[in-house]
Write an enzyme that holds these catalytic residues in place. Structure first.
Site, PDB file in Angstrom:
ATOM      1  N   SER A   1       2.995 -17.252  -0.466  1.00  0.00           N
ATOM      2  CA  SER A   1       2.276 -17.767   0.694  1.00  0.00           C
ATOM      3  C   SER A   1       2.112 -16.613   1.683  1.00  0.00           C
ATOM      4  O   SER A   1       2.873 -15.628   1.612  1.00  0.00           O
ATOM      5  CB  SER A   1       3.128 -18.861   1.354  1.00  0.00           C
ATOM      6  OG  SER A   1       2.615 -19.218   2.627  1.00  0.00           O
TER       7      SER A   1
ATOM      8  N   TYR B   1      11.111 -22.881   4.182  1.00  0.00           N
ATOM      9  CA  TYR B   1       9.910 -22.490   3.431  1.00  0.00           C
ATOM     10  C   TYR B   1       9.707 -20.982   3.518  1.00  0.00           C
ATOM     11  O   TYR B   1       9.441 -20.306   2.521  1.00  0.00           O
ATOM     12  CB  TYR B   1       8.709 -23.242   4.011  1.00  0.00           C
ATOM     13  CG  TYR B   1       7.411 -23.083   3.256  1.00  0.00           C
ATOM     14  CD1 TYR B   1       7.106 -23.908   2.176  1.00  0.00           C
ATOM     15  CD2 TYR B   1       6.465 -22.122   3.635  1.00  0.00           C
ATOM     16  CE1 TYR B   1       5.897 -23.781   1.494  1.00  0.00           C
ATOM     17  CE2 TYR B   1       5.261 -21.988   2.967  1.00  0.00           C
ATOM     18  CZ  TYR B   1       4.978 -22.823   1.899  1.00  0.00           C
ATOM     19  OH  TYR B   1       3.781 -22.702   1.231  1.00  0.00           O
TER      20      TYR B   1
HETATM   21  P1  NAD Z   1       0.700 -29.978  -3.596  1.00  0.00           P
HETATM   22  O1  NAD Z   1       1.622 -30.837  -2.823  1.00  0.00           O
HETATM   23  O2  NAD Z   1      -0.735 -30.389  -3.743  1.00  0.00           O
HETATM   24  O3  NAD Z   1       1.268 -29.726  -5.048  1.00  0.00           O
HETATM   25  C1  NAD Z   1       2.626 -29.458  -5.269  1.00  0.00           C
HETATM   26  C2  NAD Z   1       2.936 -29.692  -6.720  1.00  0.00           C
HETATM   27  O4  NAD Z   1       4.332 -29.468  -6.914  1.00  0.00           O
HETATM   28  C3  NAD Z   1       2.655 -31.134  -7.173  1.00  0.00           C
HETATM   29  O5  NAD Z   1       2.175 -31.111  -8.506  1.00  0.00           O
HETATM   30  C4  NAD Z   1       4.049 -31.767  -7.134  1.00  0.00           C
HETATM   31  O6  NAD Z   1       4.188 -32.877  -7.992  1.00  0.00           O
HETATM   32  C5  NAD Z   1       4.889 -30.592  -7.572  1.00  0.00           C
HETATM   33  N1  NAD Z   1       6.298 -30.732  -7.241  1.00  0.00           N
HETATM   34  C6  NAD Z   1       6.863 -30.988  -6.047  1.00  0.00           C
HETATM   35  N2  NAD Z   1       8.199 -31.085  -6.165  1.00  0.00           N
HETATM   36  C7  NAD Z   1       8.485 -30.872  -7.472  1.00  0.00           C
HETATM   37  C8  NAD Z   1       9.671 -30.837  -8.243  1.00  0.00           C
HETATM   38  N3  NAD Z   1      10.867 -31.058  -7.689  1.00  0.00           N
HETATM   39  N4  NAD Z   1       9.575 -30.612  -9.558  1.00  0.00           N
HETATM   40  C9  NAD Z   1       8.361 -30.415 -10.161  1.00  0.00           C
HETATM   41  N5  NAD Z   1       7.213 -30.420  -9.477  1.00  0.00           N
HETATM   42  C10 NAD Z   1       7.271 -30.647  -8.157  1.00  0.00           C
HETATM   43  O7  NAD Z   1       0.810 -28.533  -2.931  1.00  0.00           O
HETATM   44  P2  NAD Z   1      -0.097 -27.214  -2.995  1.00  0.00           P
HETATM   45  O8  NAD Z   1      -0.627 -26.994  -1.647  1.00  0.00           O
HETATM   46  O9  NAD Z   1      -1.011 -27.238  -4.155  1.00  0.00           O
HETATM   47  O10 NAD Z   1       1.059 -26.135  -3.200  1.00  0.00           O
HETATM   48  C11 NAD Z   1       1.269 -25.439  -4.386  1.00  0.00           C
HETATM   49  C12 NAD Z   1       1.999 -24.143  -4.079  1.00  0.00           C
HETATM   50  O11 NAD Z   1       1.177 -23.334  -3.246  1.00  0.00           O
HETATM   51  C13 NAD Z   1       3.325 -24.342  -3.331  1.00  0.00           C
HETATM   52  O12 NAD Z   1       4.283 -23.439  -3.817  1.00  0.00           O
HETATM   53  C14 NAD Z   1       2.942 -23.996  -1.897  1.00  0.00           C
HETATM   54  O13 NAD Z   1       4.031 -23.551  -1.161  1.00  0.00           O
HETATM   55  C15 NAD Z   1       1.930 -22.903  -2.135  1.00  0.00           C
HETATM   56  N6  NAD Z   1       1.036 -22.668  -1.000  1.00  0.00           N
HETATM   57  C16 NAD Z   1       0.244 -23.666  -0.526  1.00  0.00           C
HETATM   58  C17 NAD Z   1      -0.567 -23.402   0.552  1.00  0.00           C
HETATM   59  C18 NAD Z   1      -1.471 -24.432   1.124  1.00  0.00           C
HETATM   60  O14 NAD Z   1      -2.004 -24.194   2.218  1.00  0.00           O
HETATM   61  N7  NAD Z   1      -1.698 -25.553   0.475  1.00  0.00           N
HETATM   62  C19 NAD Z   1      -0.558 -22.134   1.156  1.00  0.00           C
HETATM   63  C20 NAD Z   1       0.267 -21.160   0.648  1.00  0.00           C
HETATM   64  C21 NAD Z   1       1.066 -21.435  -0.430  1.00  0.00           C
END
Ligand code: NAD
Length: 260
Positions: free
Chosen positions: A142, A155
């Site tokens: 991130s 986080y």
């Molecule tokens: P999201 O909530 O849409 O997806 C998260 C996924 O992780 C889902 O499939 C969920 O079921 C799974 N998950 C959660 N807990 C779990 C567990 N204990 N075991 C197995 N699976 C689990 O989120 P996203 O925004 O797509 O985030 C994905 C990644 O990208 C994360 O690591 C997040 O930190 C990172 N990220 C997101 C953003 C953003 O703005 N959305 C920015 C930077 C980084």
């Protein structure tokens, strides 16, 4: 481009992970998806991957906070596909609170899912990658892996940690045909961010629209959410032969956030 390769994408039932799973399958890779959610929706995604791209697509419901379940998932993928060539560590959760009010169990869960799970998957995947002399590991970190914001202590600690893990794995595997990189997205509009908008609204005492403009996109100079497909496209590039010399990098996809 990735025909004959097999991938595990953690946390791929939603958001960025689902986009990466789709993009890898579109390049011909077999994919094991993972994560929680509605069983019918997960099966629909699995079957879409298999039928749209003629690849082998599997699902594991392993909980990324449980090392034994992670080990089982990685063994299942190796058994089903014959190899895990590509590992995308993407599963992640968020919780927002001042550090002195941060619930200890939320800290533990975020560190386990956002950081330690990548250690457990990586240590399971590396022996096969080393044997075959080829591997790609992409850790979805991130912008918060490079800079901080208030109220997100766990986080930010986990995301800085995964950038460090990325560098170490890259150094250890640099002569074995394996690369390990981190992608550092800014704000991407996914269910994870939708929830944050509500949590931040509470923490800052602001209405939702103001959180989007003044808290979230305040730091993102483009003033646009990153699209999941953009993170997926970079992941696919990092998995290709054209990226063979990119390793140990933390690549920003953040509309200019960390340039400030
Ligand atoms: P999201 O909530 O849409 O997806 C998260 C996924 O992780 C889902 O499939 C969920 O079921 C799974 N998950 C959660 N807990 C779990 C567990 N204990 N075991 C197995 N699976 C689990 O989120 P996203 O925004 O797509 O985030 C994905 C990644 O990208 C994360 O690591 C997040 O930190 C990172 N990220 C997101 C953003 C953003 O703005 N959305 C920015 C930077 C980084």
């Amino acid at each position: 481009m990735l025909k004959g390769k097999s991938a595990v994408v953690t946390g791929s039932t939603s958001g960025i992970g689902a986009a990466i799973a789709r993009a890898l399958a579109a390049q011909g890779a077999n994919v094991m998806i993972n994560g929680f959610g509605d069983a019918a929706a997960i099966e629909a995604l699995r079957s879409e991957l298999e039928h749209s791209h003629r690849v082998n697509a599997r699902y594991s419901g392993a909980d990324m906070s449980k090392p034994a379940e992670i080990q089982t998932m990685m063994a299942e993928a190796e058994r089903a596909f014959g190899a895990v060539d590509i590992l995308i560590n993407n599963a992640g959760i968020q919780f927002v609170a001042p550090v002195d009010e941060f619930p200890a169990e939320k800290w533990d869960a975020i560190l386990a899912i956002n950081l330690s799970s990548a250690f457990h998957t990586t240590r399971a995947a590396l022996p096969g990658m080393k044997r075959r002399g080829w591997g790609r590991i992409v850790n979805i970190a991130s912008a918060h892996g490079l800079v901080a914001s208030p109220y997100k202590s766990a986080y930010i600690a986990a995301k800085h940690g995964i950038v460090g893990l990325t560098k170490t794995v890259a150094l250890e595997t640099a002569r074995q045909g394996i690369t390990c990189n981190a992608i550092c997205p800014g704000y991407v509009l996914t269910p994870l961010v939708e929830k944050q908008i509500d949590d931040q609204a509470q923490a800052h005492g602001l209405p939702r629209e103001e959180v989007i403009e003044k808290v979230l996109l305040e730091r993102q100079p483009s003033k646009q959410f990153v699209q999941v497909e953009e993170v997926a496209a970079l992941s696919v590039f990092l998995c290709g032969d054209g990226a063979a010399s990119i390793t140990g990098a933390a690549l920003s996809v953040d509309g200019g956030w960390v340039a400030q």
